[in-house]
Design a protein around this motif. Sequence first.
Motif, PDB file in Angstrom:
ATOM      1  N   LEU B 272       0.836  -1.199   0.000  1.00  0.00           N
ATOM      2  CA  LEU B 272       0.000   0.000   0.000  1.00  0.00           C
ATOM      3  C   LEU B 272       0.872   1.251   0.000  1.00  0.00           C
ATOM      4  CD1 LEU B 272      -3.023   0.680   0.118  1.00  0.00           C
ATOM      5  CD2 LEU B 272      -2.725   1.092   2.555  1.00  0.00           C
ATOM      6  N   LEU B 273       1.875   1.255   0.850  1.00  0.00           N
ATOM      7  CA  LEU B 273       2.746   2.431   0.966  1.00  0.00           C
ATOM      8  C   LEU B 273       3.459   2.715  -0.346  1.00  0.00           C
ATOM      9  CD1 LEU B 273       4.062   4.500   2.896  1.00  0.00           C
ATOM     10  CD2 LEU B 273       5.868   2.833   3.261  1.00  0.00           C
ATOM     11  N   LEU B 274       4.083   1.675  -0.892  1.00  0.00           N
ATOM     12  CA  LEU B 274       4.899   1.832  -2.094  1.00  0.00           C
ATOM     13  C   LEU B 274       4.039   2.237  -3.289  1.00  0.00           C
ATOM     14  CD1 LEU B 274       7.841   1.455  -2.766  1.00  0.00           C
ATOM     15  CD2 LEU B 274       7.351  -0.863  -3.460  1.00  0.00           C
ATOM     16  N   CYS B 275       2.963   1.476  -3.490  1.00  0.00           N
ATOM     17  CA  CYS B 275       2.158   1.704  -4.691  1.00  0.00           C
ATOM     18  C   CYS B 275       1.325   2.964  -4.551  1.00  0.00           C
ATOM     19  CB  CYS B 275       1.265   0.504  -4.949  1.00  0.00           C
ATOM     20  SG  CYS B 275       2.253  -0.955  -5.216  1.00  0.00           S
ATOM     21  N   GLY B 276       0.864   3.268  -3.336  1.00  0.00           N
ATOM     22  CA  GLY B 276       0.108   4.503  -3.137  1.00  0.00           C
ATOM     23  C   GLY B 276       0.955   5.708  -3.469  1.00  0.00           C
ATOM     24  N   THR B 277       2.199   5.714  -3.003  1.00  0.00           N
ATOM     25  CA  THR B 277       3.097   6.842  -3.274  1.00  0.00           C
ATOM     26  C   THR B 277       3.340   6.980  -4.767  1.00  0.00           C
ATOM     27  OG1 THR B 277       4.201   6.094  -1.281  1.00  0.00           O
ATOM     28  CG2 THR B 277       5.212   7.898  -2.461  1.00  0.00           C
ATOM     29  N   LEU B 278       3.672   5.864  -5.406  1.00  0.00           N
ATOM     30  CA  LEU B 278       3.993   5.921  -6.842  1.00  0.00           C
ATOM     31  C   LEU B 278       2.789   6.387  -7.647  1.00  0.00           C
ATOM     32  CD1 LEU B 278       6.010   5.365  -9.072  1.00  0.00           C
ATOM     33  CD2 LEU B 278       5.126   3.063  -9.220  1.00  0.00           C
ATOM     34  N   ALA B 279       1.613   5.807  -7.335  1.00  0.00           N
ATOM     35  CA  ALA B 279       0.416   6.166  -8.107  1.00  0.00           C
ATOM     36  C   ALA B 279       0.083   7.632  -7.919  1.00  0.00           C
ATOM     37  CB  ALA B 279      -0.754   5.290  -7.667  1.00  0.00           C
ATOM     38  N   ALA B 280       0.145   8.117  -6.681  1.00  0.00           N
ATOM     39  CA  ALA B 280      -0.188   9.518  -6.421  1.00  0.00           C
ATOM     40  C   ALA B 280       0.785  10.435  -7.149  1.00  0.00           C
ATOM     41  CB  ALA B 280      -0.144   9.780  -4.922  1.00  0.00           C
ATOM     42  N   LEU B 281       2.063  10.148  -7.051  1.00  0.00           N
ATOM     43  CA  LEU B 281       3.065  11.002  -7.700  1.00  0.00           C
ATOM     44  C   LEU B 281       2.871  11.023  -9.202  1.00  0.00           C
ATOM     45  CD1 LEU B 281       6.372  10.195  -5.793  1.00  0.00           C
ATOM     46  CD2 LEU B 281       5.157  12.350  -5.861  1.00  0.00           C
ATOM     47  N   HIS B 282       2.643   9.848  -9.782  1.00  0.00           N
ATOM     48  CA  HIS B 282       2.576   9.739 -11.238  1.00  0.00           C
ATOM     49  C   HIS B 282       1.348  10.463 -11.779  1.00  0.00           C
ATOM     50  CE1 HIS B 282       4.454   7.955 -14.659  1.00  0.00           C
ATOM     51  NE2 HIS B 282       3.322   7.456 -15.094  1.00  0.00           N
ATOM     52  N   MET B 283       0.216  10.272 -11.123  1.00  0.00           N
ATOM     53  CA  MET B 283      -1.011  10.896 -11.610  1.00  0.00           C
ATOM     54  C   MET B 283      -0.961  12.415 -11.399  1.00  0.00           C
ATOM     55  SD  MET B 283      -2.874   8.552 -12.899  1.00  0.00           S
ATOM     56  CE  MET B 283      -4.623   8.787 -12.930  1.00  0.00           C
ATOM     57  N   LEU B 284      -0.458  12.829 -10.241  1.00  0.00           N
ATOM     58  CA  LEU B 284      -0.412  14.268  -9.963  1.00  0.00           C
ATOM     59  C   LEU B 284       0.580  14.980 -10.871  1.00  0.00           C
ATOM     60  CD1 LEU B 284      -0.724  14.403  -6.107  1.00  0.00           C
ATOM     61  CD2 LEU B 284      -2.347  15.232  -7.782  1.00  0.00           C
ATOM     62  N   PHE B 285       1.636  14.283 -11.264  1.00  0.00           N
ATOM     63  CA  PHE B 285       2.617  14.894 -12.164  1.00  0.00           C
ATOM     64  C   PHE B 285       1.980  15.222 -13.512  1.00  0.00           C
ATOM     65  CE2 PHE B 285       6.275  14.346 -15.184  1.00  0.00           C
ATOM     66  CZ  PHE B 285       6.936  15.490 -14.804  1.00  0.00           C
ATOM     67  N   LEU B 286       1.146  14.299 -13.983  1.00  0.00           N
ATOM     68  CA  LEU B 286       0.456  14.533 -15.259  1.00  0.00           C
ATOM     69  C   LEU B 286      -0.487  15.722 -15.125  1.00  0.00           C
ATOM     70  CD1 LEU B 286      -0.187  13.754 -18.098  1.00  0.00           C
ATOM     71  CD2 LEU B 286      -1.682  11.977 -17.277  1.00  0.00           C
ATOM     72  N   LEU B 287      -1.213  15.764 -14.009  1.00  0.00           N
ATOM     73  CA  LEU B 287      -2.136  16.867 -13.754  1.00  0.00           C
ATOM     74  C   LEU B 287      -1.378  18.186 -13.729  1.00  0.00           C
ATOM     75  CD1 LEU B 287      -5.146  16.506 -13.191  1.00  0.00           C
ATOM     76  CD2 LEU B 287      -4.674  16.893 -10.790  1.00  0.00           C
ATOM     77  N   TYR B 288      -0.249  18.166 -13.055  1.00  0.00           N
ATOM     78  CA  TYR B 288       0.567  19.380 -12.925  1.00  0.00           C
ATOM     79  C   TYR B 288       1.067  19.839 -14.286  1.00  0.00           C
ATOM     80  CZ  TYR B 288       4.921  21.921 -12.410  1.00  0.00           C
ATOM     81  OH  TYR B 288       5.926  22.823 -12.562  1.00  0.00           O
ATOM     82  N   LEU B 289       1.624  18.900 -15.052  1.00  0.00           N
ATOM     83  CA  LEU B 289       2.178  19.269 -16.352  1.00  0.00           C
ATOM     84  C   LEU B 289       1.104  19.855 -17.245  1.00  0.00           C
ATOM     85  CD1 LEU B 289       4.645  16.461 -17.396  1.00  0.00           C
ATOM     86  CD2 LEU B 289       5.124  18.705 -16.497  1.00  0.00           C
ATOM     87  N   HIS B 290      -0.105  19.294 -17.146  1.00  0.00           N
ATOM     88  CA  HIS B 290      -1.173  19.791 -18.009  1.00  0.00           C
ATOM     89  C   HIS B 290      -1.580  21.193 -17.599  1.00  0.00           C
ATOM     90  CE1 HIS B 290      -4.588  19.704 -20.652  1.00  0.00           C
ATOM     91  NE2 HIS B 290      -5.317  20.170 -19.666  1.00  0.00           N
ATOM     92  N   PHE B 291      -1.845  21.385 -16.305  1.00  0.00           N
ATOM     93  CA  PHE B 291      -2.421  22.672 -15.901  1.00  0.00           C
ATOM     94  C   PHE B 291      -1.372  23.761 -15.747  1.00  0.00           C
ATOM     95  CE2 PHE B 291      -6.058  20.025 -14.854  1.00  0.00           C
ATOM     96  CZ  PHE B 291      -7.007  20.741 -15.540  1.00  0.00           C
TER      97      PHE B 291
END
Lengths: 195, 347
Positions: B272-291
């Motif tokens: 949970l810790l490992l995958c939660g961190t990776l998923a959150a970072l990866h998805m938020l990075f895309l959101l950030y780059l777009h906006f």
Amino acid sequence: MRSHIREFDSSTLNESVQNTIMRDLKAVGKKFMHVLYPRKSNTLLRDWDLWGPLILCVTLALMLQRSSIDSEKDGGPQFAEVFVIVWFGAVTITLNSKLLGGNISFFQSLCVLGYCILPLTVAMLVCRLVLLAEPGPINFMVRLFVVIVMFAWSIVASTAFLADSQPPNRKALAIYPVFLFYFVISWMILTFTPQ
Amino acid sequence: MATTAAPAGGARSGAGPEWGGFEENIQGGGSAVIDMENMDDTSGSSFEDMGELHQRLREEEVDADAAAAEEEDGDFLGMKGFKGQLSRQVADQMWQAGKRQASRAFSLYANIDILRPYFDVEPAQVRSRLLESMIPIKMVNFPQKIAGELYGPLMLVFTLVAILLHGMKTSDTIIREGTLMGTAIGTCFGYWLGVSSFIYFLAYLCNAQITMLQMLALLGYGLFGHCIVLFITYNIHLHALFYLFWLLVGGLSTLRMVAVLVSRTVGPTQRLLLCGTLAALHMLFLLYLHFAYHKVVEGILDTLEGPDIPPMQRVPRDIPAALPAARLSAAVLNATAKAVAVTLQSH
């Protein structure tokens, strides 16, 4: 004694500066012709130089420079940016082709990539001339057409020189960064508008 | 080839002990590579064997060369010995300096040789890996293979840099004290290297079976989804489309990485810790780059072409007033998004 003098003449130490410069300019001009008519030839690879790439890069960067010095709108391409893209991109492609196992030396590859910017520099010249006319969709279409043709020309010319140095099964991998490199430059040329 | 020959030649005529130390260094690097690769079942070990063989052959050749050079050197110095100690010392110093420079230049080429196994791929392999990066796997009972390869990830990062540059230009992003190019390269490489090493560190804490190389490859191929989404949405300005793509394409590539990580981790908390961190970072990075590089142009377009402002009113007065306001709000949003992303990346 006479043979000694003749030997001295054949070296480049004794000739006038004009001769030296003309000979080098001729070599650069010959290489430009090789880029414009890309055939299977090793001239660009055998005696490489970086004068041509430098001239082309500086010309392109100067033409892409916007005339107005406006601090609010500095999102346009600047001299340093174009310069860095060209050299950084060429070095990256070269390292990549070396890592993929290509048998080409570092400066040979830089020379070829630099000389193959020539069509894009021509495209930039044409675009600046076209931009003097009335802006509109036709104007944009003309520029789009010119840039696409010159982009394809650059790709064809550079692959004609570089493809042979790569292992046959990996040509696509070596050509992709070349494609990206010229694509970014041609896109900068297409979106350029003088203020 | 002329440029490579000169430093290599200089190093060859060098004396024995220096060369020996240098040789050991190279061998050490080679063995480290093999150790890393041993965890991976898809590595091309034959390539390394070839490299070592080649190295050994070259070593023998160099020894013979060095012996010949030393003889000549001795004669040379013997003759000069009549002229005093000084010239000998100067020659010695120059010789040392030259040798050091030559060996440094040669080590650069040796480093390229060390990196070469990671670029040992076929176009078909790259294609299939790109496709696989969008297909999550179901079986998480046994560890999934991750190809330790850097060509694909590196090219994807460069593609992302180009796309980001395009987004910045079309949105008229202004960056104080920096260039667009530098920002784009910094963002992409920073994310790739930074998040990879951070997740690798977490994986070490959570006892996951993954090497740094595999982490770089996994995250690098995960950027394929980002490239597609950003390329499309920078050109088609539609919010609904972006959210759809964000969830679908970005989600698929994130899911793939998460599935691979889950298959290599034991224990629900660690997973949970490992995958939660990776998923959150990866998805938020895309959101950030777009906006971050898209909102600016959207904000201006909204104010200029918003339906609630009558066209007659905005012509003389509203534009000068509305433009800085829109820009300000966009800038605030931009800054907030950046701050969030920075804190997320650094945590």
